[in-house]
Design a protein around this motif. Structure first.
Motif, PDB file in Angstrom:
ATOM      1  N   SER A   1      11.898  -2.058   4.412  1.00 10.47           N
ATOM      2  CA  SER A   1      11.169  -1.710   3.184  1.00 10.47           C
ATOM      3  C   SER A   1       9.999  -0.784   3.495  1.00 10.47           C
ATOM      4  O   SER A   1       9.658   0.092   2.682  1.00 10.47           O
ATOM      5  CB  SER A   1      10.665  -2.978   2.490  1.00 10.47           C
ATOM      6  N   THR A   2       9.379  -0.959   4.657  1.00  7.77           N
ATOM      7  CA  THR A   2       8.276  -0.088   5.056  1.00  7.77           C
ATOM      8  C   THR A   2       8.748   1.359   5.103  1.00  7.77           C
ATOM      9  O   THR A   2       8.085   2.262   4.579  1.00  7.77           O
ATOM     10  CB  THR A   2       7.733  -0.502   6.444  1.00  7.77           C
TER      11      THR A   2
ATOM     12  N   LEU B   1       0.826  -1.209   0.000  1.00  4.14           N
ATOM     13  CA  LEU B   1       0.000   0.000   0.000  1.00  4.14           C
ATOM     14  C   LEU B   1       0.860   1.258   0.000  1.00  4.14           C
ATOM     15  O   LEU B   1       0.565   2.225  -0.726  1.00  4.14           O
ATOM     16  CB  LEU B   1      -0.923  -0.014   1.223  1.00  4.14           C
ATOM     17  N   LEU B   2       1.927   1.272   0.786  1.00  6.38           N
ATOM     18  CA  LEU B   2       2.817   2.438   0.802  1.00  6.38           C
ATOM     19  C   LEU B   2       3.481   2.643  -0.555  1.00  6.38           C
ATOM     20  O   LEU B   2       3.684   3.780  -0.995  1.00  6.38           O
ATOM     21  CB  LEU B   2       3.872   2.270   1.896  1.00  6.38           C
ATOM     22  N   ASP B   3       3.813   1.543  -1.222  1.00  6.58           N
ATOM     23  CA  ASP B   3       4.378   1.639  -2.569  1.00  6.58           C
ATOM     24  C   ASP B   3       3.364   2.255  -3.524  1.00  6.58           C
ATOM     25  O   ASP B   3       3.713   3.081  -4.379  1.00  6.58           O
ATOM     26  CB  ASP B   3       4.796   0.248  -3.050  1.00  6.58           C
ATOM     27  N   ALA B   4       2.092   1.863  -3.378  1.00  2.00           N
ATOM     28  CA  ALA B   4       1.040   2.446  -4.211  1.00  2.00           C
ATOM     29  C   ALA B   4       0.900   3.947  -3.927  1.00  2.00           C
ATOM     30  O   ALA B   4       0.709   4.755  -4.842  1.00  2.00           O
ATOM     31  CB  ALA B   4      -0.292   1.739  -3.949  1.00  2.00           C
TER      32      ALA B   4
ATOM     33  N   VAL C   1      -1.191   5.793   6.862  1.00  2.00           N
ATOM     34  CA  VAL C   1      -1.168   4.327   6.766  1.00  2.00           C
ATOM     35  C   VAL C   1      -0.119   3.765   7.713  1.00  2.00           C
ATOM     36  O   VAL C   1      -0.365   2.791   8.446  1.00  2.00           O
ATOM     37  CB  VAL C   1      -0.861   3.877   5.312  1.00  2.00           C
ATOM     38  N   PHE C   2       1.051   4.396   7.702  1.00  2.00           N
ATOM     39  CA  PHE C   2       2.157   3.939   8.548  1.00  2.00           C
ATOM     40  C   PHE C   2       1.799   4.037  10.026  1.00  2.00           C
ATOM     41  O   PHE C   2       1.994   3.083  10.794  1.00  2.00           O
ATOM     42  CB  PHE C   2       3.401   4.773   8.244  1.00  2.00           C
ATOM     43  N   MET C   3       1.266   5.188  10.434  1.00  2.00           N
ATOM     44  CA  MET C   3       0.948   5.387  11.846  1.00  2.00           C
ATOM     45  C   MET C   3      -0.164   4.439  12.301  1.00  2.00           C
ATOM     46  O   MET C   3      -0.152   3.940  13.431  1.00  2.00           O
ATOM     47  CB  MET C   3       0.538   6.843  12.096  1.00  2.00           C
TER      48      MET C   3
END
Length: 238
Positions: free
Chosen positions: A193-194, A164-167, A179-181
């Motif tokens: 990678s995150t 999702l972060l890549d998107a 998203v991360f938090m």
């Protein structure tokens, strides 16, 4: 040919896997077609299982495309090749969509899974849809389906968050930091990678006030979680 009457789902699957591994997915698909469908000679027909169908779908997608694999899946359903089709079979088609960035077909299939018209989706299903959207540069759609999948009770893992972060990094107007938090709050494990994908999501807005400082803070969070930065991580920050 000589031992045709001894064949079963296991031998069919094994032969197809061997051929595909040798770069002959077209030959594997040809064998599948010759012993599975109703129009073949009844003496040669093989009753398949979920594994045989999955490898058949995979070969179809490799030889043709995701639409062809979906057509084959629907044919298997209409002809009742299996008592019950499984989630991994649909996931094969979704994976083919992710390779091609076919957002329309991927979201259509996932919607059908959520609505109960297809087998229930799992983590692999949702991750494949997110990956499809990311490769097509549709970060907002990826975020929408992530939320819908989570609302449907699908568990989240590191691979899904990274996808999702890549998107998010490949599109604009998506909240990668949020998203991360949220992942941290829900105790989803993260890795180097995150951090890399999250940093990449700042690229489009890097010139805006405060964005560089936010990116540095992300790096610091990586250090807090004892994640050794990779070359890709440092390149994303630079």
């Amino acid at each position: 040919t000589v031992g045709q009457s001894y064949h079963n789902a296991y031998t069919l699957t094994s032969v197809m896997q061997a051929l595909r591994g040798c770069g002959q997915a077209d030959k594997a698909l040809e064998i599948f077609d010759s012993v599975v469908w109703e129009e073949c000679d009844a003496a040669k027909r093989v009753a398949i299982d979920a594994s045989a169908l999955a490898i058949g779908l995979s070969c179809c997608a490799e030889v043709n495309d995701a639409k062809s694999a979906n057509k084959m899946y629907n044919r298997a359903k209409n002809e009742n090749l299996l008592e019950e089709l499984s989630t991994p079979d649909v996931n094969v088609v979704l994976t083919a969509c992710s390779r091609e960035g076919n957002v329309s077909l991927a979201t259509q299939l996932f919607d059908a899974m959520l609505e109960g018209r297809e087998p229930k989706p799992d983590k692999a299903s949702l991750t494949a849809v997110i990956l499809t959207c990311g490769r097509a540069g549709k970060g907002a759609i990826a975020m929408e389906y992530f939320k819908r999948g989570r609302a449907a009770g699908i568990d989240c893992d590191t691979i899904m968050i990274n996808t999702l972060l890549d998107a998010c990094a490949k599109s604009t107007h998506t909240d990668g930091l949020g998203v991360f938090m949220d992942a941290i709050e829900k105790q989803v494990p993260i890795d180097a990678s995150t951090i890399t994908f999250l940093l990449a999501s700042f690229t489009e807005s890097a010139a805006q006030p405060g964005q560089l400082q936010s990116a540095i803070e992300v790096m610091n969070m990586g250090e807090f979680f004892n994640l050794e930065p990779s070359t890709a991580t440092l390149n994303a920050l630079l």
